[in-house]
Enzyme design. Structure first.
Site, PDB file in Angstrom:
ATOM      1  N   GLY A  71     -81.213 -31.967   8.428  1.00 50.74           N
ATOM      2  CA  GLY A  71     -80.303 -32.716   9.289  1.00 50.74           C
ATOM      3  C   GLY A  71     -80.144 -32.044  10.640  1.00 50.74           C
ATOM      4  O   GLY A  71     -80.075 -32.713  11.679  1.00 50.74           O
ATOM      5  N   THR A  72     -80.088 -30.734  10.637  1.00 51.08           N
ATOM      6  CA  THR A  72     -79.909 -29.993  11.895  1.00 51.08           C
ATOM      7  C   THR A  72     -81.067 -30.263  12.848  1.00 51.08           C
ATOM      8  O   THR A  72     -80.854 -30.517  14.045  1.00 51.08           O
ATOM      9  CB  THR A  72     -79.785 -28.471  11.596  1.00 51.08           C
ATOM     10  OG1 THR A  72     -78.698 -28.279  10.684  1.00 51.08           O
ATOM     11  CG2 THR A  72     -79.565 -27.670  12.853  1.00 51.08           C
ATOM     12  N   ASN A 150     -67.944 -34.629   7.405  1.00 44.71           N
ATOM     13  CA  ASN A 150     -68.262 -33.880   6.197  1.00 44.71           C
ATOM     14  C   ASN A 150     -67.041 -33.249   5.540  1.00 44.71           C
ATOM     15  O   ASN A 150     -67.030 -33.024   4.339  1.00 44.71           O
ATOM     16  CB  ASN A 150     -69.306 -32.786   6.500  1.00 44.71           C
ATOM     17  CG  ASN A 150     -69.017 -32.036   7.773  1.00 44.71           C
ATOM     18  OD1 ASN A 150     -68.889 -32.627   8.841  1.00 44.71           O
ATOM     19  ND2 ASN A 150     -68.893 -30.733   7.676  1.00 44.71           N
ATOM     20  N   GLN A 178     -73.746 -37.402   6.123  1.00 46.15           N
ATOM     21  CA  GLN A 178     -72.818 -37.609   5.004  1.00 46.15           C
ATOM     22  C   GLN A 178     -72.660 -39.080   4.629  1.00 46.15           C
ATOM     23  O   GLN A 178     -72.085 -39.393   3.588  1.00 46.15           O
ATOM     24  CB  GLN A 178     -71.437 -37.022   5.336  1.00 46.15           C
ATOM     25  CG  GLN A 178     -71.429 -35.511   5.492  1.00 46.15           C
ATOM     26  CD  GLN A 178     -71.695 -34.759   4.183  1.00 46.15           C
ATOM     27  OE1 GLN A 178     -71.632 -35.323   3.095  1.00 46.15           O
ATOM     28  NE2 GLN A 178     -72.010 -33.477   4.295  1.00 46.15           N
ATOM     29  N   SER A 198     -80.131 -36.110   5.919  1.00 49.77           N
ATOM     30  CA  SER A 198     -80.625 -34.880   5.303  1.00 49.77           C
ATOM     31  C   SER A 198     -80.834 -35.101   3.813  1.00 49.77           C
ATOM     32  O   SER A 198     -79.937 -35.606   3.121  1.00 49.77           O
ATOM     33  CB  SER A 198     -79.596 -33.776   5.540  1.00 49.77           C
ATOM     34  OG  SER A 198     -79.953 -32.633   4.808  1.00 49.77           O
ATOM     35  N   GLY A 199     -82.009 -34.678   3.304  1.00 50.90           N
ATOM     36  CA  GLY A 199     -82.349 -34.928   1.900  1.00 50.90           C
ATOM     37  C   GLY A 199     -81.387 -34.311   0.911  1.00 50.90           C
ATOM     38  O   GLY A 199     -81.004 -34.940  -0.072  1.00 50.90           O
ATOM     39  N   THR A 236     -97.606 -29.412   9.351  1.00 48.04           N
ATOM     40  CA  THR A 236     -98.105 -30.003   8.099  1.00 48.04           C
ATOM     41  C   THR A 236     -96.931 -30.442   7.235  1.00 48.04           C
ATOM     42  O   THR A 236     -95.947 -29.717   7.093  1.00 48.04           O
ATOM     43  CB  THR A 236     -98.991 -28.975   7.354  1.00 48.04           C
ATOM     44  OG1 THR A 236    -100.046 -28.604   8.241  1.00 48.04           O
ATOM     45  CG2 THR A 236     -99.575 -29.559   6.074  1.00 48.04           C
ATOM     46  N   CYS A 324     -63.981 -17.505   6.941  1.00 51.23           N
ATOM     47  CA  CYS A 324     -63.696 -16.128   7.320  1.00 51.23           C
ATOM     48  C   CYS A 324     -64.525 -15.775   8.555  1.00 51.23           C
ATOM     49  O   CYS A 324     -65.738 -15.665   8.490  1.00 51.23           O
ATOM     50  CB  CYS A 324     -64.046 -15.204   6.175  1.00 51.23           C
ATOM     51  SG  CYS A 324     -63.341 -13.603   6.385  1.00 51.23           S
TER      52      CYS A 324
HETATM   53  C1  LIG Z   1     -72.416 -34.011   8.911  1.00 48.18           C
HETATM   54  C2  LIG Z   1     -73.537 -33.026   8.769  1.00 48.18           C
HETATM   55  N1  LIG Z   1     -74.474 -32.952   9.714  1.00 48.18           N
HETATM   56  C3  LIG Z   1     -75.501 -32.102   9.637  1.00 48.18           C
HETATM   57  C4  LIG Z   1     -75.628 -31.247   8.570  1.00 48.18           C
HETATM   58  C5  LIG Z   1     -76.790 -30.300   8.538  1.00 48.18           C
HETATM   59  O1  LIG Z   1     -77.757 -30.720   7.612  1.00 48.18           O
HETATM   60  P1  LIG Z   1     -78.863 -29.681   7.108  1.00 48.18           P
HETATM   61  O2  LIG Z   1     -78.175 -28.755   6.180  1.00 48.18           O
HETATM   62  O3  LIG Z   1     -79.890 -30.520   6.413  1.00 48.18           O
HETATM   63  O4  LIG Z   1     -79.403 -29.004   8.305  1.00 48.18           O
HETATM   64  C6  LIG Z   1     -74.660 -31.265   7.559  1.00 48.18           C
HETATM   65  C7  LIG Z   1     -74.731 -30.315   6.429  1.00 48.18           C
HETATM   66  O5  LIG Z   1     -73.725 -29.879   5.902  1.00 48.18           O
HETATM   67  C8  LIG Z   1     -73.588 -32.183   7.651  1.00 48.18           C
HETATM   68  O6  LIG Z   1     -72.639 -32.259   6.720  1.00 48.18           O
END
Ligand SMILES: Cc1ncc(COP(=O)(O)O)c(C=O)c1O
Length: 393
Positions: A71-72, A150, A178, A198-199, A236, A324
């Site tokens: 996702g990032t 999230n 999410q 994100s998978g 790849t 923390c």
């Molecule tokens: C709303 C949201 N965006 C992005 C991410 C990041 O996804 P990934 O862990 O696949 O990089 C998360 C993961 O917690 C998320 O909750």
């Protein structure tokens, strides 16, 4: 001890059907999908099949799906692509409650000279619509606002937000990490330009994600290299994980109703029973427009981390809303943006369910959590003060 896993917004169990689907692509079919030989070619066909399943869950066309590593990466790619294609524009709009994948990137871009508007939310975690509309300017290159939060599960009206952005000629990206798999997402019925998923949030493995890019949207790759993904993302392919994500998307479509009935009912029972059994607790975030699996609840005057540690002794897994940082506990930026008082924010716990949870899981939390809270409050000087007793030094 049995594990009661209620931390599905952090990551999910890989579904058994997903593992089954992946195994041949770890063992027998290890060819490179770009190879000329039949051995590799058959792997390429399986990727197309997986892409079809992903596209079908999103109501997208095959060419609109770019497979990434997470996702990032999808979030970063979307925002950087929008900026690269609008070099004359220097303004970005996002919200105050984004995941670090968007938030930290935007902060980084602000340091590089971009002007970033972080649109505020109200005490229920809903976007300030007036502030949003006022922030849309001719200089805005892109809006990136999440579909669902999230931490609280709050759902944002992204389809409406995208229309407003388009009226001003601004690209709209949503982090739907999410949302996908929990609520219906149909890209044929909205005008959103780019969407990330994100998978590992929908029972596929970690390390695979998707960036949806609407046909006709100008796009610049983030990872430059090979011709994979039609030259839009070099590298790849992570074949087993892509195959797994395809299967997970198929399962998510089949489980969508269960998610919004069975899972919602379990979550609602958990919420109702905890609120009835425990004084001084509060739900964080709107309960009207909320993901069916998420409950964020604060227990006043105690630390979320202590609650997590004591729940852990019963095998219960959840998350807290404080982290923390340099030795001190800080409430999350999401709860701070909502103005949740510190005495509440510190004691916040996020439970996030999945279709694999059972009524017995919920029974266990309902039985074990109230005495845990009571025990911690006996030790809390703030609780003693709030009850009219003298706090001991
Ligand atoms: C709303 C949201 N965006 C992005 C991410 C990041 O996804 P990934 O862990 O696949 O990089 C998360 C993961 O917690 C998320 O909750």
């Amino acid at each position: 001890m049995r594990t009661v896993y209620l931390d599905n917004n952090a990551t999910t169990m890989v579904a058994a059907e997903v593992v089954e689907e992946m195994l041949p692509y770890l063992r027998e079919y290890y060819g490179n999908p770009s190879s000329m030989h039949t051995f590799g070619g058959q792997v390429g066909h399986k990727i197309t099949e997986a892409r079809q399943k992903i596209a079908s869950l999103l109501g997208a066309d095959l060419d609109e799906i770019i497979i990434t590593s997470c996702g990032t990466e999808s979030d970063n790619t979307a925002i950087m692509s929008a900026l690269a294609n609008n070099p004359q524009k220097t303004h970005i709009i996002t919200s105050r409650v984004e995941h670090p994948a968007v938030k930290v990137l935007c902060e980084h871009l602000a340091q590089k000279g971009y002007r970033v508007t972080f649109v505020p939310v109200d005490s229920e975690g809903r976007l300030d619509m007036d502030a949003y509309e006022a922030s849309l300017t001719p200089d805005t290159a892109v809006v990136s606002i999440m579909w669902a939060n999230n931490e609280t599960g709050a759902i944002f009206p992204v389809e409406h937000l995208a229309r407003l952005a388009h009226e001003k000629g601004i690209l709209f990206h949503t982090d739907a990490v999410q949302a996908v798999g929990k609520i219906p997402v149909n890209m044929k019925q909205n005008a959103i330009d780019m969407l990330s998923l994100s998978g590992h949030k929908l029972h596929a493995p970690k390390g695979v994600g998707v960036l949806y890019v609407r046909k006709g949207t100008k796009f610049s790759p983030f990872l430059i290299g090979g011709h994979q993904e039609k030259g839009r993302r070099g590298g790849t392919e992570n074949v087993p994980s892509i195959v797994g994500l395809g299967k997970a998307c198929e399962l998510a479509a089949a489980n969508m109703e269960k998610e919004n009935t069975y899972v919602r009912d379990l979550r609602d029972r958990l919420e109702k029973e905890l609120c009835a059994a425990i004084p001084n607790c509060k739900i964080n975030g709107t309960t009207d427009e909320r993901l069916p699996n998420t409950l964020n609840i604060s227990f006043e005057f105690i630390e979320g981390e202590s609650i997590l540690l004591l729940m852990d002794q019963f095998g219960i897994c959840a998350s807290s809303g404080s982290a923390c940082t340099s030795g001190s506990l800080q409430p999350s930026h999401v709860l701070r943006a909502m103005g949740v008082p510190y005495t509440m924010a510190h004691g916040s716990i996020r439970f996030s369910l999945s279709v694999y949870n059972t009524a017995e899981d919920i029974d266990l939390v309902i039985r074990e959590l109230p005495p845990i809270i009571e025990r911690l409050r006996v030790l809390s000087p703030y609780w003693a003060t709030s009850q009219g007793a003298c706090a001991t030094a």
